[in-house]
Design a protein around this motif. Structure first.
Motif, PDB file in Angstrom:
ATOM      1  N   ASP A  56      37.571 -56.673  15.471  1.00 59.67           N
ATOM      2  CA  ASP A  56      36.083 -56.681  15.064  1.00 59.67           C
ATOM      3  C   ASP A  56      36.131 -57.325  14.279  1.00 59.67           C
ATOM      4  OD1 ASP A  56      35.524 -54.762  16.747  1.00 59.67           O
ATOM      5  OD2 ASP A  56      36.680 -53.419  15.498  1.00 59.67           O
ATOM      6  N   GLY A  57      34.210 -58.157  14.410  1.00 56.79           N
ATOM      7  CA  GLY A  57      34.304 -58.962  13.810  1.00 56.79           C
ATOM      8  C   GLY A  57      34.179 -60.301  14.606  1.00 56.79           C
ATOM      9  N   PHE A  58      32.385 -60.951  14.584  1.00 54.38           N
ATOM     10  CA  PHE A  58      32.500 -62.942  14.952  1.00 54.38           C
ATOM     11  C   PHE A  58      33.305 -63.638  14.249  1.00 54.38           C
ATOM     12  CE2 PHE A  58      29.462 -66.371  15.060  1.00 54.38           C
ATOM     13  CZ  PHE A  58      29.667 -66.763  16.008  1.00 54.38           C
ATOM     14  N   ASP A  59      33.573 -63.123  13.198  1.00 53.78           N
ATOM     15  CA  ASP A  59      34.506 -64.228  12.047  1.00 53.78           C
ATOM     16  C   ASP A  59      35.070 -64.691  12.703  1.00 53.78           C
ATOM     17  OD1 ASP A  59      31.706 -64.354  11.322  1.00 53.78           O
ATOM     18  OD2 ASP A  59      32.223 -63.794   8.978  1.00 53.78           O
ATOM     19  N   GLN A  60      36.629 -63.508  12.822  1.00 55.40           N
ATOM     20  CA  GLN A  60      37.446 -63.284  13.767  1.00 55.40           C
ATOM     21  C   GLN A  60      37.845 -64.178  15.437  1.00 55.40           C
ATOM     22  OE1 GLN A  60      40.388 -61.411  11.596  1.00 55.40           O
ATOM     23  NE2 GLN A  60      38.402 -62.079  11.022  1.00 55.40           N
ATOM     24  N   LEU A  61      36.977 -64.798  15.468  1.00 52.55           N
ATOM     25  CA  LEU A  61      37.004 -65.224  16.683  1.00 52.55           C
ATOM     26  C   LEU A  61      38.165 -66.604  16.468  1.00 52.55           C
ATOM     27  CD1 LEU A  61      33.296 -65.708  18.337  1.00 52.55           C
ATOM     28  CD2 LEU A  61      35.339 -65.247  19.514  1.00 52.55           C
ATOM     29  N   PRO A  62      37.801 -67.503  15.614  1.00 51.14           N
ATOM     30  CA  PRO A  62      39.102 -68.767  15.864  1.00 51.14           C
ATOM     31  C   PRO A  62      40.282 -68.070  15.590  1.00 51.14           C
ATOM     32  CG  PRO A  62      37.141 -69.049  14.007  1.00 51.14           C
ATOM     33  CD  PRO A  62      37.012 -67.257  14.221  1.00 51.14           C
ATOM     34  N   ALA A  63      40.837 -67.076  13.814  1.00 51.41           N
ATOM     35  CA  ALA A  63      42.032 -66.327  14.092  1.00 51.41           C
ATOM     36  C   ALA A  63      42.399 -65.922  15.158  1.00 51.41           C
ATOM     37  CB  ALA A  63      41.948 -65.902  12.789  1.00 51.41           C
ATOM     38  N   THR A  64      41.705 -65.177  15.557  1.00 47.96           N
ATOM     39  CA  THR A  64      41.612 -64.671  17.607  1.00 47.96           C
ATOM     40  C   THR A  64      42.753 -65.008  18.661  1.00 47.96           C
ATOM     41  OG1 THR A  64      40.544 -62.614  16.415  1.00 47.96           O
ATOM     42  CG2 THR A  64      41.346 -61.903  18.852  1.00 47.96           C
ATOM     43  N   LEU A  65      41.518 -66.575  18.531  1.00 47.32           N
ATOM     44  CA  LEU A  65      42.321 -67.294  19.626  1.00 47.32           C
ATOM     45  C   LEU A  65      43.804 -68.199  19.683  1.00 47.32           C
ATOM     46  CD1 LEU A  65      41.522 -69.580  21.841  1.00 47.32           C
ATOM     47  CD2 LEU A  65      40.980 -71.026  20.401  1.00 47.32           C
ATOM     48  N   LEU A  66      43.623 -68.082  17.872  1.00 44.70           N
ATOM     49  CA  LEU A  66      45.025 -68.679  17.535  1.00 44.70           C
ATOM     50  C   LEU A  66      45.856 -67.395  17.971  1.00 44.70           C
ATOM     51  CD1 LEU A  66      44.784 -70.706  14.160  1.00 44.70           C
ATOM     52  CD2 LEU A  66      43.955 -71.477  17.034  1.00 44.70           C
ATOM     53  N   LYS A  67      45.891 -67.075  18.354  1.00 42.14           N
ATOM     54  CA  LYS A  67      47.477 -65.734  18.320  1.00 42.14           C
ATOM     55  C   LYS A  67      48.024 -66.090  19.681  1.00 42.14           C
ATOM     56  CE  LYS A  67      47.222 -61.430  17.389  1.00 42.14           C
ATOM     57  NZ  LYS A  67      46.406 -60.136  17.101  1.00 42.14           N
ATOM     58  N   LEU A  68      46.913 -66.785  20.360  1.00 41.99           N
ATOM     59  CA  LEU A  68      47.218 -66.848  21.532  1.00 41.99           C
ATOM     60  C   LEU A  68      48.979 -67.807  22.202  1.00 41.99           C
ATOM     61  CD1 LEU A  68      44.656 -67.473  24.066  1.00 41.99           C
ATOM     62  CD2 LEU A  68      46.058 -65.647  24.312  1.00 41.99           C
ATOM     63  N   PHE A  69      48.396 -68.600  21.263  1.00 40.01           N
ATOM     64  CA  PHE A  69      49.531 -69.683  20.834  1.00 40.01           C
ATOM     65  C   PHE A  69      50.802 -69.257  19.017  1.00 40.01           C
ATOM     66  CE2 PHE A  69      45.668 -71.049  22.468  1.00 40.01           C
ATOM     67  CZ  PHE A  69      46.221 -71.672  23.843  1.00 40.01           C
ATOM     68  N   ASP A  70      50.875 -68.367  18.508  1.00 41.88           N
ATOM     69  CA  ASP A  70      51.758 -68.841  17.759  1.00 41.88           C
ATOM     70  C   ASP A  70      52.850 -67.506  17.802  1.00 41.88           C
ATOM     71  OD1 ASP A  70      50.612 -65.692  17.159  1.00 41.88           O
ATOM     72  OD2 ASP A  70      49.732 -66.798  15.345  1.00 41.88           O
ATOM     73  N   GLY A  71      53.118 -66.474  19.339  1.00 44.64           N
ATOM     74  CA  GLY A  71      53.835 -66.018  19.604  1.00 44.64           C
ATOM     75  C   GLY A  71      53.839 -64.808  18.485  1.00 44.64           C
ATOM     76  N   THR A  72      52.457 -64.108  18.087  1.00 44.14           N
ATOM     77  CA  THR A  72      52.675 -63.033  17.665  1.00 44.14           C
ATOM     78  C   THR A  72      51.739 -62.138  18.809  1.00 44.14           C
ATOM     79  OG1 THR A  72      50.379 -63.186  16.837  1.00 44.14           O
ATOM     80  CG2 THR A  72      52.697 -63.061  15.574  1.00 44.14           C
ATOM     81  N   HIS A  73      51.087 -63.062  19.932  1.00 46.77           N
ATOM     82  CA  HIS A  73      49.893 -61.941  21.337  1.00 46.77           C
ATOM     83  C   HIS A  73      50.717 -60.995  21.687  1.00 46.77           C
ATOM     84  CE1 HIS A  73      47.454 -61.480  23.645  1.00 46.77           C
ATOM     85  NE2 HIS A  73      47.355 -61.970  24.634  1.00 46.77           N
ATOM     86  N   SER A  74      50.077 -59.568  21.985  1.00 45.18           N
ATOM     87  CA  SER A  74      50.521 -58.614  22.314  1.00 45.18           C
ATOM     88  C   SER A  74      51.396 -58.941  24.090  1.00 45.18           C
ATOM     89  CB  SER A  74      50.465 -57.572  21.634  1.00 45.18           C
ATOM     90  OG  SER A  74      49.156 -57.207  22.810  1.00 45.18           O
ATOM     91  N   GLY A  75      50.327 -59.614  24.714  1.00 45.83           N
ATOM     92  CA  GLY A  75      50.192 -59.481  25.871  1.00 45.83           C
ATOM     93  C   GLY A  75      48.964 -58.757  26.707  1.00 45.83           C
ATOM     94  N   LYS A  76      48.303 -57.963  25.737  1.00 44.72           N
ATOM     95  CA  LYS A  76      46.910 -58.102  25.850  1.00 44.72           C
ATOM     96  C   LYS A  76      45.820 -57.980  26.368  1.00 44.72           C
ATOM     97  CE  LYS A  76      48.407 -53.024  24.341  1.00 44.72           C
ATOM     98  NZ  LYS A  76      48.352 -52.315  22.956  1.00 44.72           N
ATOM     99  N   LYS A  77      44.702 -57.975  27.365  1.00 40.43           N
ATOM    100  CA  LYS A  77      43.641 -59.131  26.741  1.00 40.43           C
ATOM    101  C   LYS A  77      43.375 -59.095  25.922  1.00 40.43           C
ATOM    102  CE  LYS A  77      39.827 -61.729  28.679  1.00 40.43           C
ATOM    103  NZ  LYS A  77      39.856 -62.741  28.952  1.00 40.43           N
ATOM    104  N   LEU A  78      42.375 -60.308  25.054  1.00 40.74           N
ATOM    105  CA  LEU A  78      41.779 -60.501  23.877  1.00 40.74           C
ATOM    106  C   LEU A  78      40.729 -60.296  23.777  1.00 40.74           C
ATOM    107  CD1 LEU A  78      44.915 -62.305  21.534  1.00 40.74           C
ATOM    108  CD2 LEU A  78      43.739 -60.136  21.318  1.00 40.74           C
ATOM    109  N   ILE A  79      40.532 -59.200  22.690  1.00 44.40           N
ATOM    110  CA  ILE A  79      38.442 -59.629  23.019  1.00 44.40           C
ATOM    111  C   ILE A  79      38.077 -59.002  21.549  1.00 44.40           C
ATOM    112  CG2 ILE A  79      36.096 -58.158  24.638  1.00 44.40           C
ATOM    113  CD1 ILE A  79      38.147 -57.466  25.989  1.00 44.40           C
ATOM    114  N   VAL A  80      37.359 -60.179  21.470  1.00 51.66           N
ATOM    115  CA  VAL A  80      36.228 -60.147  19.759  1.00 51.66           C
ATOM    116  C   VAL A  80      35.149 -59.064  20.178  1.00 51.66           C
ATOM    117  CG1 VAL A  80      35.302 -61.128  18.128  1.00 51.66           C
ATOM    118  CG2 VAL A  80      37.903 -61.980  19.057  1.00 51.66           C
ATOM    119  N   ARG A  81      35.230 -58.453  19.457  1.00 56.28           N
ATOM    120  CA  ARG A  81      33.459 -57.088  19.447  1.00 56.28           C
ATOM    121  C   ARG A  81      32.642 -57.668  18.360  1.00 56.28           C
ATOM    122  NH1 ARG A  81      35.867 -51.086  20.122  1.00 56.28           N
ATOM    123  NH2 ARG A  81      36.889 -51.831  19.018  1.00 56.28           N
ATOM    124  N   ALA A  82      31.306 -58.282  18.121  1.00 56.93           N
ATOM    125  CA  ALA A  82      30.118 -58.320  17.322  1.00 56.93           C
ATOM    126  C   ALA A  82      29.455 -57.633  17.158  1.00 56.93           C
ATOM    127  CB  ALA A  82      30.036 -59.825  17.253  1.00 56.93           C
TER     128      ALA A  82
END
Ligand code: NAP
Length: 339
Positions: free
Chosen positions: A313-339
């Protein structure tokens, strides 16, 4: 009161290696006034995808990157707030390519109208959007896979990989998925029910590969690249077909990897086992999107293709959420940011 300010997240710097938060800046710009034929929409859902690293530039991709100062690109779901276009009414749900900004204006040509009653809106960013289209196109249109053969997919627990695995399972292939970690392996075996799942993070990765592939690989769907591929390629059967969808493990690379050079061995395998390697990129094949939707919508709505989503949740979370794809913490689920 009518909204006049548009918050955007723009590319501030091209990353060297891994992307970081300081590569993005938040800015406020005026919401543009509408001309004839245009619609104004508010973005409510933002898709997070590995190729967005490529849009930032300075990585392994040879595709054009976005300009510094432009809003970060990517697909969104939005709701029409004003319309001077007879094809769109206020309140219509749409899918757009307007990227990381709260509001955007379009002449409608790049918008897809969504039916919220037919499927959850978020599916327009997942199994009924670019993610599903990638899996469908790569398994349907790029190569003719041997019916009933062994199909291997990397990044198997991810959004594209899990959809590709399910599509090929429905078509009667023996499915082997490669993913990282016990949770993803359990998901692949217990929830998707694929034939075997290989954990590339396990110390016995090579042995797991050999055990899962007693009859070799007939079809291979590559999402990851990196050091796992040289292990897997040894199991190609004669005339095996490989489709390159993506190589997320390499996207942040700025130079060639150190260590053994596997290129001569790959060329030898291609030569003596007649390996057929093809690649594709969805922006060039969007004309088949209606065919994809016609085939996939009943499969997704009817539960034949399952999908996993994680909302942030939160538009401001977009950059940090993208970085999760590459830092090994991504669960494998499709990531969607809700604004
Ligand atoms: P995703 O699976 O949601 O997320 C990426 C996954 O890749 C991670 O969960 C991780 O899973 C794996 N991964 C990330 N870094 C890795 C590394 N260094 N080594 C090994 N595995 C790593 O991503 P997606 O949206 O489904 O996309 C999958 C692939 O399709 C990507 O390569 C993407 O660029 C590509 N794609 C291609 C097109 C096209 O037009 N050709 C269009 C869309 C997407 P594990 O931990 O399980 O490995």
């Amino acid at each position: 009161m009518k909204t006049t300010l548009n918050r955007q997240i723009i590319l501030a710097a091209r990353p060297i290696g891994m992307a970081k938060l300081s590569d993005f800046t938040f800015v406020e710009t005026p919401v543009p006034a509408l001309k004839d034929g245009e619609v104004l929409f508010r973005n409510t859902l933002f898709s997070i995808d590995p190729y967005q690293r490529n849009l930032m530039g300075n990585g392994s991709s040879e595709w054009p990157s976005i300009a510094i100062g432009d809003p970060m690109g990517g697909p969104t779901v939005g709701i029409v707030e004003e319309s001077n276009n007879p094809a769109f009414a206020v309140g219509d749900h749409i899918q757009s390519w307007s990227g990381w900004q709260q509001y955007a204006v379009s002449d409608g040509a790049d918008l897809r109208k969504l039916n919220a009653a037919a499927a959850p809106l978020s599916t327009a960013l997942g199994p009924l959007g670019l993610t599903g289209f990638t899996a469908w196109y790569g398994t349907t249109k790029v190569s003719t896979f041997k019916p009933g053969g062994t199909f291997v997919v990397t990044g198997a627990a991810g959004a594209v990989g899990s959809t590709a695995a399910q599509l090929m399972m429905l078509r009667g292939h023996r499915i082997i998925g490669v993913a990282g970690g016990a949770d993803k392996i359990a998901f692949l075996k217990n929830e998707l029910g694929i034939d075997a799942a290989i954990d590339y993070k396990a110390t016995d990765f090579k042995e797991q590969v050999a055990r899962a592939l007693p009859d070799g690989i007939d079809s291979f769907f590559e999402n990851v690249g990196g050091p796992n591929f040289p292990v897997l390629m040894e199991h190609f059967n004669p005339h095996a077909k490989m489709v390159i969808c993506g190589t997320i493990a390499d996207y942040s690379d700025t130079d060639l990897p150190q260590g053994t050079n596997y290129l001569p061995r790959l060329i030898t395998l291609i030569h003596y086992r007649f390996i057929d390697i093809k690649a594709f990129a969805t922006p060039y094949v969007m004309d088949t999107f209606p065919e994809f939707l016609a085939e996939m919508t009943p499969l997704v709505v009817g539960g034949k293709i399952t999908y996993r989503e994680e909302f942030v949740d939160g538009f401001d979370q977009l950059p940090a959420t993208l970085l999760k794809l590459f830092d090994g913490t991504h669960s494998g689920k499709k990531l969607i940011v809700r604004a």
